[in-house]
Every structure is written in structure tokens, then in C-alpha cells.
Design an enzyme around this catalytic site. Structure first.
Site, short mmCIF file in Angstrom:
data_model
loop_
_atom_site.label_atom_id
_atom_site.label_comp_id
_atom_site.label_asym_id
_atom_site.label_seq_id
_atom_site.Cartn_x
_atom_site.Cartn_y
_atom_site.Cartn_z
N SER A 140 0.68 -1.26 0.16
CA SER A 140 0.14 0.01 0.04
C SER A 140 0.84 1.24 -0.09
O SER A 140 2.00 1.33 0.56
CB SER A 140 -0.99 0.08 1.22
N GLU A 142 0.10 3.83 1.74
CA GLU A 142 0.28 4.02 3.12
C GLU A 142 1.58 3.80 3.59
O GLU A 142 1.88 4.55 4.70
CB GLU A 142 -0.59 3.27 3.96
N TYR A 163 -1.33 -0.23 10.65
CA TYR A 163 -1.73 -0.67 9.38
C TYR A 163 -0.40 -0.56 8.49
O TYR A 163 -0.02 -1.68 7.83
CB TYR A 163 -2.69 -0.21 8.72
N GLU A 295 -1.42 11.50 10.74
CA GLU A 295 -2.04 11.37 9.50
C GLU A 295 -1.21 11.15 8.40
O GLU A 295 0.27 11.61 8.58
CB GLU A 295 -2.96 12.57 9.52
P1 NAP Z 1 -11.30 -4.90 1.79
O1 NAP Z 1 -12.32 -4.40 0.76
O2 NAP Z 1 -11.20 -4.31 3.03
O3 NAP Z 1 -11.19 -6.45 1.85
C1 NAP Z 1 -10.18 -7.12 2.60
C2 NAP Z 1 -10.66 -8.50 2.49
O4 NAP Z 1 -9.75 -9.04 3.41
C3 NAP Z 1 -12.09 -8.87 2.56
O5 NAP Z 1 -12.20 -9.98 1.74
C4 NAP Z 1 -12.22 -9.44 4.18
O6 NAP Z 1 -12.89 -10.19 4.53
C5 NAP Z 1 -10.56 -10.10 4.07
N1 NAP Z 1 -10.12 -10.50 5.66
C6 NAP Z 1 -10.16 -9.38 6.55
N2 NAP Z 1 -9.60 -10.11 7.53
C7 NAP Z 1 -9.20 -11.22 7.17
C8 NAP Z 1 -8.82 -12.32 7.99
N3 NAP Z 1 -8.32 -12.45 9.03
N4 NAP Z 1 -8.46 -13.73 7.38
C9 NAP Z 1 -8.98 -13.71 5.84
N5 NAP Z 1 -9.65 -12.68 5.47
C10 NAP Z 1 -9.72 -11.52 5.92
O7 NAP Z 1 -10.02 -4.26 1.01
P2 NAP Z 1 -9.59 -3.92 -0.57
O8 NAP Z 1 -9.68 -2.69 -0.71
O9 NAP Z 1 -10.32 -5.11 -1.55
O10 NAP Z 1 -7.94 -4.16 -0.55
C11 NAP Z 1 -7.38 -5.40 -0.72
C12 NAP Z 1 -6.00 -5.45 -0.27
O11 NAP Z 1 -5.44 -4.45 -0.87
C13 NAP Z 1 -6.03 -5.13 1.12
O12 NAP Z 1 -4.71 -5.90 1.60
C14 NAP Z 1 -5.70 -3.92 1.20
O13 NAP Z 1 -4.94 -3.71 2.44
C15 NAP Z 1 -4.73 -3.59 0.07
N6 NAP Z 1 -4.79 -2.23 -0.30
C16 NAP Z 1 -5.92 -1.71 -0.68
C17 NAP Z 1 -6.01 -0.28 -1.25
C18 NAP Z 1 -7.21 0.49 -1.60
O14 NAP Z 1 -7.07 1.77 -1.97
N7 NAP Z 1 -8.38 -0.38 -1.65
C19 NAP Z 1 -4.85 0.27 -1.55
C20 NAP Z 1 -3.62 -0.41 -1.38
C21 NAP Z 1 -3.63 -1.45 -0.57
P3 NAP Z 1 -14.50 -9.79 4.91
O15 NAP Z 1 -15.30 -9.51 3.47
O16 NAP Z 1 -15.11 -11.13 5.74
O17 NAP Z 1 -14.24 -8.57 5.55
O1 G4F Z 2 -10.60 6.63 2.75
P1 G4F Z 2 -9.67 6.53 3.79
O2 G4F Z 2 -9.94 6.06 5.23
O3 G4F Z 2 -8.36 6.07 3.45
P2 G4F Z 2 -6.77 5.69 3.60
O4 G4F Z 2 -6.62 5.91 5.16
O5 G4F Z 2 -6.06 6.58 2.61
O6 G4F Z 2 -6.63 4.22 3.20
C1 G4F Z 2 -6.85 3.46 2.19
O7 G4F Z 2 -5.87 3.64 1.22
C2 G4F Z 2 -4.67 3.17 1.70
C3 G4F Z 2 -3.78 3.31 0.34
O8 G4F Z 2 -3.01 4.18 0.26
C4 G4F Z 2 -4.98 1.44 1.88
F1 G4F Z 2 -3.91 0.78 1.94
C5 G4F Z 2 -5.85 1.24 3.08
O9 G4F Z 2 -6.13 -0.27 2.88
C6 G4F Z 2 -7.15 1.96 2.65
O10 G4F Z 2 -7.83 1.52 1.65
O11 G4F Z 2 -8.84 7.77 4.16
C7 G4F Z 2 -8.51 8.87 3.18
C8 G4F Z 2 -8.25 10.31 3.92
C9 G4F Z 2 -7.48 10.13 5.30
O12 G4F Z 2 -6.57 11.12 5.17
C10 G4F Z 2 -8.48 10.23 6.35
O13 G4F Z 2 -7.95 11.23 7.52
O14 G4F Z 2 -9.68 10.68 4.21
C11 G4F Z 2 -9.50 11.22 5.59
N1 G4F Z 2 -10.94 11.35 6.26
C12 G4F Z 2 -11.50 12.45 6.42
N2 G4F Z 2 -12.71 12.07 7.23
C13 G4F Z 2 -11.60 10.29 6.53
C14 G4F Z 2 -12.91 10.58 7.09
N3 G4F Z 2 -11.45 8.92 6.39
C15 G4F Z 2 -12.36 8.31 6.68
N4 G4F Z 2 -12.48 6.80 6.48
N5 G4F Z 2 -13.61 8.75 7.36
C16 G4F Z 2 -13.86 9.79 7.46
O15 G4F Z 2 -14.68 10.44 8.07
#
Ligand code: NAP
Ligand code: G4F
Length: 353
Positions: A140, A142, A163, A295
């Protein structure tokens, strides 16, 4: 089925999540059998992949589920032995950054130890069978944390949450297993990617859900934290293609996947409310609950390496992404409204996160 006819087999952890669902669709289109690890929950958690599911007795079935959990190494090992995958995509995570401050040990267990458990299974499976099995590790942006933009594969990690530190550990485990055992493990470093299937407690989806519900008279306020943070937001459907490409590449490597443009949370708010002809300032209020102890201010990726080596670029721009999500969530709110008008409940409970 004769060995020659065997379809390629992918195993996806986190198949029920946003990315798992888009990746499953992509791989099925490419002719794979897709196996996914599903964690047991008290309610169905398979909503995002239901449209792909057929009874396993059906010869047309391409998607298969296996109960398992990233905290249970024995189950992971058993599943890999049974599935005999060609490619493994490790997407499972407690993926909410704010929640990781509340549940740091669990987050580290699933994200960092979970990846290590999977790598150990892969190591033994490959040593025993001699098969070429490739693994994708979902890293990520992050992990860059405080590092100034634009961030690339050469940018040092400065993680700012439990995380992010867990993701750094998983990333480094993957690199180490590549070097120590010659395993094909690719690290994706993906910047934020969103879609109508995004979890409802991430800020983009929280905003587009609220806009839809406000339009239908189901909600009047939206509480948010820091509006100044900047993110490089792309479309999840584009990003899963980059994952697949990493595993087709001739060598395992690390790749940043991003659009190269960043916007603030305020920009996203403006765009989503504007789409509905509304002024966000009439609806949005601050709640400190949504602030993080530390943050990440500005993520903006340089994906030149992915373009050069994988031929990948982001196809969907910010405006198109916001419109796609806002439209889908307006439709969802209309359905809620219809159900309520027909006397079927009060709609969803208040959204948090
Ligand atoms: P997500 O929607 O939160 O999906 C996470 C998945 O992991 C879900 O299927 C969840 O199951 C499963 N999971 C959680 N805890 C588990 C456990 N203990 N054992 C087995 N499965 C478990 O995340 P996503 O947005 O699809 O992201 C996919 C991956 O990319 C994650 O590793 C995330 O950290 C990473 N990532 C995401 C982003 C982004 O912007 N979306 C960016 C960078 C990296 P449930 O459905 O049961 O909750
Ligand atoms: O949507 P967010 O919660 O995503 P964040 O923290 O960037 O993380 C996501 O992207 C990562 C990749 O860079 C992934 F690895 C991670 O698994 C996840 O998918 O927050 C985005 C921004 C943050 O700066 C947060 O402080 O939005 C700001 N924010 C402001 N108000 C909020 C809120 N975020 C959330 N979730 N909820 C709020 O009410």
C-alpha cells in the site's frame, strides 16, 4: 479433466473484498478457475462475488470458496495443498487505517503475520512439488507515510499507522522470501483505489453514499475528519489488472500503481456534491472521531515503472470515478427510498468510519 486441459488456477485471499471481486471477474474472463478464501462470519459476507458464483456441481462453475483465515496457518496450508494454485493473490487485510489504531495487534496478525504464514506455505509447497507458483502481495501507498510526493519504488517507507507498519513488514517478508528461496513473489504498492464496491467506511464511499441518501431525503448531515489530506485516487477495476500483469512479468519485482494525480478530501466532496447540484458546505460537519493519531498528508504516485515494464496505466480519471460512484450510490439510495415508502424498514443505519 486431463492434465493438458487443466485451466490455470488462482487462489485469492480477501476474495470477498472490493479488489477480490474485481480480480475474480478479471481472472474468470481470462479463463482461470478462481478459488477464494472466505472467513466465517455470522452473516453472509459474499455480496460482492455473488454474481460470479454457481453451484460447484455445475460444470460452468469457475469460482470456488474455501473457509479460512489469515490468522490460521494450518488452514492456509491445507487450502493450498487442495487447490494446487498457479497464482496466489494475497489481498486479505484489516484494511482500515483508522481502525488499525484501535486494533493494532489484530491488524499486525492478519496483515504482517498473515503474509508470512502464506509465504511459509508457499515455500514448502514449491519445495515439495517443484511447481512454478507465483504470489502477489498487496502492499500500500500508506507504507510511504510521511515521505514527500511523488512517491516511487525508490522512495523510503515512513509508515504512520499500525496498518502501514504491518504492510511494510509484509512487503519486506515478501522480498526476503524472493531472495532467500528464489520464490516468485511480486509486491504491488497500490495507491488508493475506489469503486461502487468500496467499503462504506472509507472516505470516498462514505461521501458518495451520503450524497445519494441526502438526495433521497434519507440523511441530512455527513460527519468527517481531516479534509486537507490528499490522495491519488484511481478505479479498483483498473488496478486489479496491474496485479495480474505483475504475475505475468518475467521476473518478480516491486511496482507502484497510481494515477499520478492527487486531490484533497475537500476536492472529492466538492465533486461528489456538485454532481447532485448540492453545496457540500450545507451538509458536512467536523467530527474529531474521524481524525487519526498520525495522519498521512499527501500521497501521489509515480507509476512510470509499471507503465514501462508492465504496459499498465490508469484508464479512469478522477472525475469519471466520482461520477461512477455517485451514480451507483444514488441508485442504491433510490432503492432504499422505495423500500421505506413501501413500509419495509427504515433503510440502513447511520454510517460510521
Ligand atoms: P477490503 O475491501 O477491506 O477487503 C479485505 C478482504 O480481506 C475482505 O475479503 C476481508 O473479508 C478479508 N479479510 C479481513 N480479515 C481477514 C482475515 N483475518 N482472514 C481472511 N480474510 C480476511 O480491501 P480492498 O480494498 O479490497 O483491498 C485489498 C487489499 O489491498 C488489502 O490488503 C488492502 O490492505 C490492500 N490495499 C488496498 C488499497 C485500496 O485503496 N483499496 C490500496 C492499497 C492496498 P470480509 O469480507 O469478511 O471482511
Ligand atoms: O478513505 P480512507 O480511510 O483511506 P486511507 O486511510 O487513505 O487508506 C486506504 O488507502 C490505502 C492506500 O493508500 C490502503 F492501503 C488502505 O487499506 C485504505 O484502502 O481515508 C482517506 C483520507 C484520510 O486522510 C482520512 O483522514 O480521508 C480522511 N478522512 C477524513 N474524514 C476520512 C474521514 N477517512 C475516513 N475513513 N472517514 C472519515 O470520516
Amino acid at each position: 479433466m486431463a492434465a493438458a486441459e487443466r485451466r490455470r488456477r488462482a487462489l485469492i485471499t480477501g476474495i470477498t473484498g472490493q479488489d477480490g471481486s474485481y480480480l475474480s471477474e478479471l481472472l474468470i474472463t481470462k479463463g482461470y478457475d478462481v478459488h477464494g478464501i472466505i472467513r466465517r462470519a455470522s452473516m453472509f459476507n459474499t455480496g460482492r462475488i455473488e454474481h460470479l458464483y454457481r453451484d460447484p456441481h455445475d460444470p460452468e462453475a469457475r469460482l470456488f470458496g474455501h473457509y479460512g483465515d489469515m490468522t490460521d496457518g494450518t488452514a492456509l496450508r491445507r487450502i493450498i495443498e487442495a487447490v494446487e494454485p498457479d497464482e496466489i493473490y494475497n489481498l486479505a487485510a484489516q484494511s482500515h487505517v483508522r481502525v488499525s489504531f484501535d486494533e493494532p495487534e489484530y491488524t499486525a496478525d492478519v496483515v504482517a503475520m498473515g503474509a508470512l504464514r502464506l509465504l511459509e506455505c508457499l515455500r514448502d509447497y514449491v519445495a515439495r512439488t517443484g511447481r512454478d507458483v507465483r504470489m502477489y502481495q498487496a502492499g500500500s501507498s500508506e507504507m510511504f507515510g510521511d515521505a514527500p510526493p511523488r512517491q516511487s519504488e525508490a522512495t523510503p517507507f515512513q509508515p504512520r499507522s499500525p496498518y502501514a507498519t504491518a504492510k511494510v513488514a509484509a512487503h519486506e517478508h515478501a522480498r526476503n522470501y524472493r531472495e532467500a528461496y528464489g520464490l516468485f513473489v511480486a509486491n504491488g504498492i497500490l495507491f488508493n483505489h475506489e469503486s461502487p464496491r468500496r467499503g462504506e467506511t472509507f472516505v470516498t464511499r462514505k461521501i458518495t453514499r451520503a450524497v445519494g441518501r441526502i438526495r433521497e431525503g434519507l440523511q441530512d448531515k455527513l460527519y468527517l475528519g481531516n479534509l486537507d489530506a490528499r490522495r491519488d485516487w484511481g478505479f479498483a477495476g483498473d488496478y486489479v489488472d496491474a496485479m495480474w500483469r505483475m504475475l505475468q512479468h518475467d521476473t518478480p519485482d516491486d511496482f507502484v500503481v497510481a494515477t499520478g494525480r492527487s486531490y484533497s478530501v475537500r476536492d472529492f466532496l466538492e465533486a461528489a456534491f456538485e454532481q447532485a447540484g448540492l453545496d457540500w458546505q450545507d451538509y458536512v460537519e467536523f467530527d474529531e472521531r474521524y481524525l487519526r493519531p498520525t495522519e498521512v498528508d499527501h500521497l501521489e504516485g509515480d507509476a512510470a515503472k509499471a507503465k514501462d515494464k508492465l504496459g499498465w496505466t490508469a484508464a479512469t480519471d478522477f472525475k469519471t470515478l466520482v461520477a461512477m460512484m455517485a451514480e451507483a450510490d444514488h441508485e442504491l439510495a433510490r432503492r432504499e427510498r422505495t423500500l421505506i415508502d413501501a413500509g419495509h424498514g427504515e433503510g440502513l443505519t447511520a454510517l460510521n468510519g
